[in-house]
Design an enzyme around this catalytic site. Structure first.
Site, PDB file in Angstrom:
ATOM      1  N   GLY A 106       0.812  -1.222   0.000  1.00 20.98           N
ATOM      2  CA  GLY A 106       0.000   0.000   0.000  1.00 20.98           C
ATOM      3  C   GLY A 106       0.836   1.257   0.000  1.00 20.98           C
ATOM      4  O   GLY A 106       2.019   1.239  -0.327  1.00 20.98           O
ATOM      5  N   HIS A 144       2.397   4.674  -4.900  1.00 22.90           N
ATOM      6  CA  HIS A 144       3.064   5.820  -5.524  1.00 22.90           C
ATOM      7  C   HIS A 144       3.357   5.493  -6.985  1.00 22.90           C
ATOM      8  O   HIS A 144       2.931   4.445  -7.493  1.00 22.90           O
ATOM      9  CB  HIS A 144       4.356   6.160  -4.760  1.00 22.90           C
ATOM     10  CG  HIS A 144       5.245   4.967  -4.531  1.00 22.90           C
ATOM     11  ND1 HIS A 144       5.919   4.345  -5.565  1.00 22.90           N
ATOM     12  CD2 HIS A 144       5.541   4.270  -3.411  1.00 22.90           C
ATOM     13  CE1 HIS A 144       6.618   3.332  -5.084  1.00 22.90           C
ATOM     14  NE2 HIS A 144       6.402   3.252  -3.776  1.00 22.90           N
ATOM     15  N   HIS A 178       4.524   1.988  -7.961  1.00 19.99           N
ATOM     16  CA  HIS A 178       3.450   0.984  -8.063  1.00 19.99           C
ATOM     17  C   HIS A 178       2.635   1.206  -9.340  1.00 19.99           C
ATOM     18  O   HIS A 178       2.258   0.252 -10.024  1.00 19.99           O
ATOM     19  CB  HIS A 178       2.495   1.096  -6.871  1.00 19.99           C
ATOM     20  CG  HIS A 178       3.112   0.790  -5.546  1.00 19.99           C
ATOM     21  ND1 HIS A 178       3.327   1.763  -4.601  1.00 19.99           N
ATOM     22  CD2 HIS A 178       3.557  -0.374  -5.012  1.00 19.99           C
ATOM     23  CE1 HIS A 178       3.862   1.206  -3.518  1.00 19.99           C
ATOM     24  NE2 HIS A 178       4.025  -0.089  -3.750  1.00 19.99           N
ATOM     25  N   LYS A 209      13.638  -2.327  -8.205  1.00 15.78           N
ATOM     26  CA  LYS A 209      14.217  -1.559  -7.105  1.00 15.78           C
ATOM     27  C   LYS A 209      14.680  -2.502  -5.993  1.00 15.78           C
ATOM     28  O   LYS A 209      15.723  -2.304  -5.393  1.00 15.78           O
ATOM     29  CB  LYS A 209      13.175  -0.570  -6.561  1.00 15.78           C
ATOM     30  CG  LYS A 209      13.584   0.122  -5.284  1.00 15.78           C
ATOM     31  CD  LYS A 209      12.577   1.169  -4.872  1.00 15.78           C
ATOM     32  CE  LYS A 209      11.345   0.597  -4.223  1.00 15.78           C
ATOM     33  NZ  LYS A 209      11.564  -0.023  -2.908  1.00 15.78           N
ATOM     34  N   ASP A 210      13.864  -3.530  -5.736  1.00 19.03           N
ATOM     35  CA  ASP A 210      14.192  -4.488  -4.678  1.00 19.03           C
ATOM     36  C   ASP A 210      14.848  -5.708  -5.324  1.00 19.03           C
ATOM     37  O   ASP A 210      14.242  -6.772  -5.462  1.00 19.03           O
ATOM     38  CB  ASP A 210      12.918  -4.872  -3.921  1.00 19.03           C
ATOM     39  CG  ASP A 210      12.265  -3.657  -3.293  1.00 19.03           C
ATOM     40  OD1 ASP A 210      12.946  -2.944  -2.543  1.00 19.03           O
ATOM     41  OD2 ASP A 210      11.083  -3.401  -3.580  1.00 19.03           O
ATOM     42  N   GLN A 229      14.927  -8.978  -3.466  1.00 16.63           N
ATOM     43  CA  GLN A 229      13.563  -9.532  -3.388  1.00 16.63           C
ATOM     44  C   GLN A 229      13.198 -10.244  -4.699  1.00 16.63           C
ATOM     45  O   GLN A 229      12.576 -11.305  -4.694  1.00 16.63           O
ATOM     46  CB  GLN A 229      12.568  -8.406  -3.086  1.00 16.63           C
ATOM     47  CG  GLN A 229      11.119  -8.853  -3.072  1.00 16.63           C
ATOM     48  CD  GLN A 229      10.193  -7.809  -2.481  1.00 16.63           C
ATOM     49  OE1 GLN A 229      10.078  -7.696  -1.268  1.00 16.63           O
ATOM     50  NE2 GLN A 229       9.524  -7.041  -3.322  1.00 16.63           N
TER      51      GLN A 229
HETATM   52  O1  PAF Z   1       7.845  -5.153  -2.036  1.00 13.08           O
HETATM   53  C1  PAF Z   1       6.905  -5.124  -1.217  1.00 13.08           C
HETATM   54  O2  PAF Z   1       6.085  -4.194  -1.187  1.00 13.08           O
HETATM   55  C2  PAF Z   1       6.760  -6.269  -0.230  1.00 13.08           C
HETATM   56  O3  PAF Z   1       7.990  -6.765   0.159  1.00 13.08           O
HETATM   57  C3  PAF Z   1       5.862  -7.394  -0.750  1.00 13.08           C
HETATM   58  C4  PAF Z   1       6.452  -8.055  -1.963  1.00 13.08           C
HETATM   59  C5  PAF Z   1       4.478  -6.846  -1.082  1.00 13.08           C
HETATM   60  C6  PAF Z   1       5.701  -8.480   0.316  1.00 13.08           C
HETATM   61  O4  PAF Z   1       5.114  -7.980   1.472  1.00 13.08           O
END
Ligand code: PAF
Length: 195
Positions: free
Chosen positions: A31, A34, A37, A149-150, A153
């Protein structure tokens, strides 16, 4: 836009989409939406899948309870943004429903998850692992969208898709969106002062 708050309802919703011959795109978020997203939402219009955005501030990925408590939340504005992008469904589960007492918590992650960011945020990627795997189990996506960016991840998402979903989910990696100063857009930027 449909708004769904329970795991069971979301699973039924997704199963019915799939049984009607459509596929699902999932864009997981925490959430406080911005422009970063929004770039994922725009990218996700490139096919005719049903588009589901999840908003869940995942307590498991915060190693600092103050950071979790202070994480910016702006659900009313988020809904306006999702409607502007004609997202089909918002999934916003509560903590008790989405987080299982599962064995995932002790699941060892690949070694490369404990370097870089993982070195400084103990448990962070275990928390991301648990929620992302769970979201994939609930939404049955064929496409998922994440920002570059991540970077670390992204590596974790690839690991989850390969190990637990037989590479049957396609990951769409989206470019980093930056502000006028070159700073990568991030919800936590709200915590920065202007000078
Ligand atoms: O990147 C994010 O916003 C979070 O790490 C995610 C992937 C939604 C998991 O909570």
């Amino acid at each position: 836009m449909d708004i769904i708050t329970t795991v069971l309802d979301q699973q039924n919703y997704c199963k019915s989409i799939i049984s009607n011959g459509k596929e699902i795109s999932l864009i997981p978020t925490m959430g406080n939406l911005h422009k970063g997203h929004e770039s994922l939402f725009i990218k996700s219009t490139e096919n005719s899948n049903r588009r589901i955005v999840s908003i869940f501030v995942n307590p498991l990925q915060f190693n600092d309870t103050k950071d979790y408590a202070e994480y910016p939340r702006s659900i009313e504005n988020d809904i306006k943004i999702l409607e502007k992008h004609k997202i089909d469904c918002l999934f916003m589960p509560n903590v008790k429903d989405i987080i299982l007492d599962s064995e995932n918590k002790t699941e060892p992650l690949p070694d490369y998850m404990s370097i870089l960011c993982g070195q400084y945020r103990t448990g962070h990627f275990n928390g991301v692992f648990e929620i992302v795997k769970r979201l994939f189990e609930v939404a049955y996506p064929s496409l998922v969208y994440f920002g570059r960016k991540d970077y670390q991840q992204i590596l974790l998402i690839k690991h989850i898709i390969k190990k637990y979903f037989d590479n049957n989910i396609n990951l769409v990696e989206c470019e980093t969106i930056r502000d006028d100063f070159g700073l990568a857009m991030s919800s936590r930027n709200l915590h920065l002062s202007t000078n």
